[in-house]
Write a protein that holds these residues in place. Structure first.
Motif, PDB file in Angstrom:
ATOM      1  N   LEU A   1      35.957  24.772  30.044  1.00 15.26           N
ATOM      2  CA  LEU A   1      35.018  25.725  30.957  1.00 15.26           C
ATOM      3  C   LEU A   1      35.593  26.799  31.510  1.00 15.26           C
ATOM      4  N   ASN A   2      37.050  27.010  31.504  1.00 12.28           N
ATOM      5  CA  ASN A   2      37.862  28.109  31.801  1.00 12.28           C
ATOM      6  C   ASN A   2      38.199  29.102  30.729  1.00 12.28           C
ATOM      7  N   PHE A   3      37.446  29.089  29.472  1.00 14.53           N
ATOM      8  CA  PHE A   3      37.488  29.935  28.568  1.00 14.53           C
ATOM      9  C   PHE A   3      37.194  31.393  29.255  1.00 14.53           C
ATOM     10  N   GLY A   4      38.500  32.248  29.133  1.00 15.02           N
ATOM     11  CA  GLY A   4      38.409  33.604  29.618  1.00 15.02           C
ATOM     12  C   GLY A   4      38.665  33.792  31.135  1.00 15.02           C
ATOM     13  N   HIS A   5      39.028  32.780  31.810  1.00 14.98           N
ATOM     14  CA  HIS A   5      39.275  32.671  33.402  1.00 14.98           C
ATOM     15  C   HIS A   5      40.707  32.816  33.576  1.00 14.98           C
ATOM     16  N   THR A   6      41.889  32.592  32.752  1.00 18.61           N
ATOM     17  CA  THR A   6      42.999  32.796  33.071  1.00 18.61           C
ATOM     18  C   THR A   6      43.313  34.155  33.480  1.00 18.61           C
ATOM     19  N   LEU A   7      42.887  35.213  32.228  1.00 14.48           N
ATOM     20  CA  LEU A   7      43.231  36.395  32.656  1.00 14.48           C
ATOM     21  C   LEU A   7      41.879  36.957  33.666  1.00 14.48           C
ATOM     22  N   GLY A   8      40.865  36.395  33.511  1.00 12.55           N
ATOM     23  CA  GLY A   8      39.675  37.129  34.473  1.00 12.55           C
ATOM     24  C   GLY A   8      40.053  36.789  35.874  1.00 12.55           C
ATOM     25  N   HIS A   9      40.606  35.440  36.239  1.00 10.61           N
ATOM     26  CA  HIS A   9      40.708  35.382  37.541  1.00 10.61           C
ATOM     27  C   HIS A   9      42.033  36.201  38.085  1.00 10.61           C
ATOM     28  N   SER A  10      42.928  36.546  37.199  1.00  9.03           N
ATOM     29  CA  SER A  10      44.124  37.538  37.342  1.00  9.03           C
ATOM     30  C   SER A  10      43.611  38.783  37.712  1.00  9.03           C
ATOM     31  N   ILE A  11      42.551  39.299  36.878  1.00  9.44           N
ATOM     32  CA  ILE A  11      42.081  40.746  37.180  1.00  9.44           C
ATOM     33  C   ILE A  11      41.644  40.610  38.489  1.00  9.44           C
ATOM     34  N   GLU A  12      40.495  39.669  38.996  1.00 15.04           N
ATOM     35  CA  GLU A  12      40.023  39.616  40.119  1.00 15.04           C
ATOM     36  C   GLU A  12      41.088  39.860  41.263  1.00 15.04           C
ATOM     37  N   SER A  13      42.041  39.003  41.135  1.00 16.45           N
ATOM     38  CA  SER A  13      43.011  38.941  42.294  1.00 16.45           C
ATOM     39  C   SER A  13      43.849  40.230  42.429  1.00 16.45           C
ATOM     40  N   ASN A  14      43.902  40.863  41.165  1.00 14.69           N
ATOM     41  CA  ASN A  14      44.872  42.135  41.144  1.00 14.69           C
ATOM     42  C   ASN A  14      43.957  43.166  41.868  1.00 14.69           C
ATOM     43  N   LEU A  15      42.691  43.215  41.404  1.00 16.58           N
ATOM     44  CA  LEU A  15      42.016  44.504  41.780  1.00 16.58           C
ATOM     45  C   LEU A  15      41.602  44.343  43.105  1.00 16.58           C
ATOM     46  N   GLY A  16      41.556  42.954  43.700  1.00 14.30           N
ATOM     47  CA  GLY A  16      41.239  42.760  45.153  1.00 14.30           C
ATOM     48  C   GLY A  16      39.974  41.941  45.129  1.00 14.30           C
ATOM     49  N   TYR A  17      39.551  40.744  45.861  1.00  9.68           N
ATOM     50  CA  TYR A  17      38.304  40.135  45.447  1.00  9.68           C
ATOM     51  C   TYR A  17      37.221  40.893  45.900  1.00  9.68           C
ATOM     52  N   GLY A  18      36.067  40.834  44.901  1.00 14.90           N
ATOM     53  CA  GLY A  18      34.868  41.729  45.511  1.00 14.90           C
ATOM     54  C   GLY A  18      34.984  43.051  44.778  1.00 14.90           C
ATOM     55  N   LYS A  19      36.016  43.636  44.247  1.00 12.60           N
ATOM     56  CA  LYS A  19      36.053  45.074  43.700  1.00 12.60           C
ATOM     57  C   LYS A  19      35.403  44.907  42.131  1.00 12.60           C
ATOM     58  N   THR A  20      35.398  43.860  41.695  1.00 13.47           N
ATOM     59  CA  THR A  20      34.424  43.583  40.256  1.00 13.47           C
ATOM     60  C   THR A  20      34.003  42.298  40.425  1.00 13.47           C
ATOM     61  N   THR A  21      32.765  41.810  39.716  1.00 15.43           N
ATOM     62  CA  THR A  21      32.234  40.513  39.695  1.00 15.43           C
ATOM     63  C   THR A  21      33.189  39.529  38.949  1.00 15.43           C
ATOM     64  N   HIS A  22      32.845  38.260  39.229  1.00 17.16           N
ATOM     65  CA  HIS A  22      33.586  37.334  38.562  1.00 17.16           C
ATOM     66  C   HIS A  22      33.429  37.566  37.038  1.00 17.16           C
ATOM     67  N   GLY A  23      32.086  37.337  36.574  1.00 20.88           N
ATOM     68  CA  GLY A  23      31.983  37.327  35.310  1.00 20.88           C
ATOM     69  C   GLY A  23      32.285  38.536  34.584  1.00 20.88           C
ATOM     70  N   GLU A  24      32.212  39.756  35.063  1.00 22.50           N
ATOM     71  CA  GLU A  24      32.733  40.981  34.329  1.00 22.50           C
ATOM     72  C   GLU A  24      34.263  40.925  34.190  1.00 22.50           C
ATOM     73  N   ALA A  25      34.845  40.428  35.176  1.00 20.58           N
ATOM     74  CA  ALA A  25      36.320  40.225  34.933  1.00 20.58           C
ATOM     75  C   ALA A  25      36.528  39.014  33.692  1.00 20.58           C
ATOM     76  N   VAL A  26      35.586  38.068  33.574  1.00 18.64           N
ATOM     77  CA  VAL A  26      35.937  36.831  32.702  1.00 18.64           C
ATOM     78  C   VAL A  26      35.597  37.417  31.391  1.00 18.64           C
ATOM     79  N   LEU A  27      34.412  38.304  31.353  1.00 20.18           N
ATOM     80  CA  LEU A  27      34.118  38.865  30.226  1.00 20.18           C
ATOM     81  C   LEU A  27      35.405  39.337  29.364  1.00 20.18           C
ATOM     82  N   ILE A  28      36.294  40.273  30.024  1.00 17.99           N
ATOM     83  CA  ILE A  28      37.417  40.748  29.512  1.00 17.99           C
ATOM     84  C   ILE A  28      38.203  39.649  29.337  1.00 17.99           C
ATOM     85  N   GLY A  29      38.462  38.703  30.167  1.00 19.10           N
ATOM     86  CA  GLY A  29      39.266  37.665  29.742  1.00 19.10           C
ATOM     87  C   GLY A  29      38.778  36.701  28.496  1.00 19.10           C
TER      88      GLY A  29
END
Length: 358
Positions: free
Chosen positions: A244-272
């Motif tokens: 269920l973490n498909f796409g989440h390894t990079l997605g969570h990293s994007i969220e963390s580096n941008l700052g939580y709330g700067k992008t939505t979770h799902g939009e970051a996961v889509l890139i992941g």
């Protein structure tokens, strides 16, 4: 109104899907959960302005002294400061072990309220009242958490709800970026588990915020059903639940580096997921039209390029991912649609993939 059943090793509970559901809550609580000494509503400020009063009106005759805590919207709710605020308000409101938390809001509110429920007086009961499409995924399965500055969802627990009441008519008030956030998780469910569902979505959904009711309900039902089947087999993520973490390894990293709330979770996961799909094509022999997928994602309004974040910073965050063991980072990949597995990559290989894939 329809009901799905979530079965785990620790608990079995219903997910009720329909419209105007909150009027059913008092009878459900009395029949299934009594005795309940009081209810404690935890909601975010955006959702509370729209839906708190109707919920309170349904409950006030049974629970005249209900406690309400309003938290920030989105990922800002999932902080140690807000977590402490909730505990303080619960104690001041005389919430006890026989009380029941109602988590009214999206995925972030559900994560926070669920973790408050897991930790307050060593654990009390809660019901999820999701208000976003994303919550079709996050409200099911009992993973509850808050964020640490060094990583997303790093402080949490497994704590299953007593029930989930999914009032889908509330979704129509969502902004488009929240629709995209939730639909990304539905795409994930199709890719890892159900090839036909994935292709049906690709053919049927051309505008995420204007899905007809029958399409929306199928997305919700299928997404919850896929999540439920996986959680039934692996409640505590010791095996297949990690898919269920498909796409989440990079997605969570994007969220963390941008700052939580700067992008939505799902939009970051889509890139992941784009990253994971390209990795799957190269390293696992996946047959997949990635150009067609990216074109569809762009048509739906997703950003498909990596944000302006240094590769090394992304790597540092990925190495703090909960799936990572040892010196290598674990990624969920696809051998084919519906057939996931995992691979581990070292630092130089990850950075090389980031440079080539984006």
């Amino acid at each position: 109104m329809e009901q799905l059943t979530i079965e785990t090793s620790s608990k079995t509970y219903p997910v009720v899907i329909g419209s105007n559901l909150y009027k059913e809550l008092p009878a459900f609580i009395e029949k299934e959960l009594a005795p309940v000494s009081n209810v404690w509503i935890i909601s975010d400020e955006t959702v509370a302005s729209l839906y708190l009063q109707p919920l309170q009106n349904c409950l006030k005759s049974a629970y005249p002294n209900m406690v309400t805590t309003i938290v920030p919207s989105g990922e800002k709710a999932k902080s140690f400061q807000v977590f402490e605020q909730c505990h303080g308000e619960g104690l001041k409101g005389h919430i006890n072990r026989k009380s029941l938390i109602l988590a009214l809001g999206g995925g972030a509110t559900g994560d926070l309220a669920g973790f408050v429920a897991a930790s307050y007086m060593r654990g009390i009961r809660f019901i999820g009242l999701p208000t976003t499409l994303l919550a079709h995924d996050s409200a099911v399965g009992g993973k509850v958490a808050i964020n640490h500055t060094l990583g997303k969802n790093m402080v949490g627990a497994f704590h299953q709800p007593e029930a989930v009441f999914y009032n889908y008519d509330l979704l129509r008030s969502l902004p488009e970026h929240e629709w995209r956030s939730g639909f990304a998780e539905a795409i994930k469910h199709g890719l890892i588990q159900d090839k036909d569902f994935y292709h049906w979505m690709k053919d049927s959904v051309t505008n995420v915020s204007e899905m007809p009711d029958d399409v929306l309900l199928k997305v919700i039902r299928k997404g919850i059903g896929i999540k439920a089947a996986i959680v039934k087999q692996d409640e505590r993520e010791t095996g297949i639940r990690e898919y269920l973490n498909f796409g989440h390894t990079l997605g969570h990293s994007i969220e963390s580096n941008l700052g939580y709330g700067k992008t939505t979770h799902g939009e970051a996961v889509l890139i992941g997921m784009i990253f994971a799909l390209k990795m799957s094509i190269e390293k696992c022999g996946l047959t997949f039209n990635i150009s067609e997928f990216i074109a569809w994602a762009k048509k739906l309004g997703y950003q498909t390029e990596l944000p302006d974040i240094a590769y090394e910073d992304l790597l540092v965050s990925m190495k703090k991912d909960k799936k990572t063991t040892g010196s290598k980072v674990t990624f969920v990949v696809l051998n084919e649609i519906g057939n996931p597995s995992t691979i581990q990559l070292g630092d130089s290989e990850i950075i090389d993939c980031l440079k080539r894939y984006f």
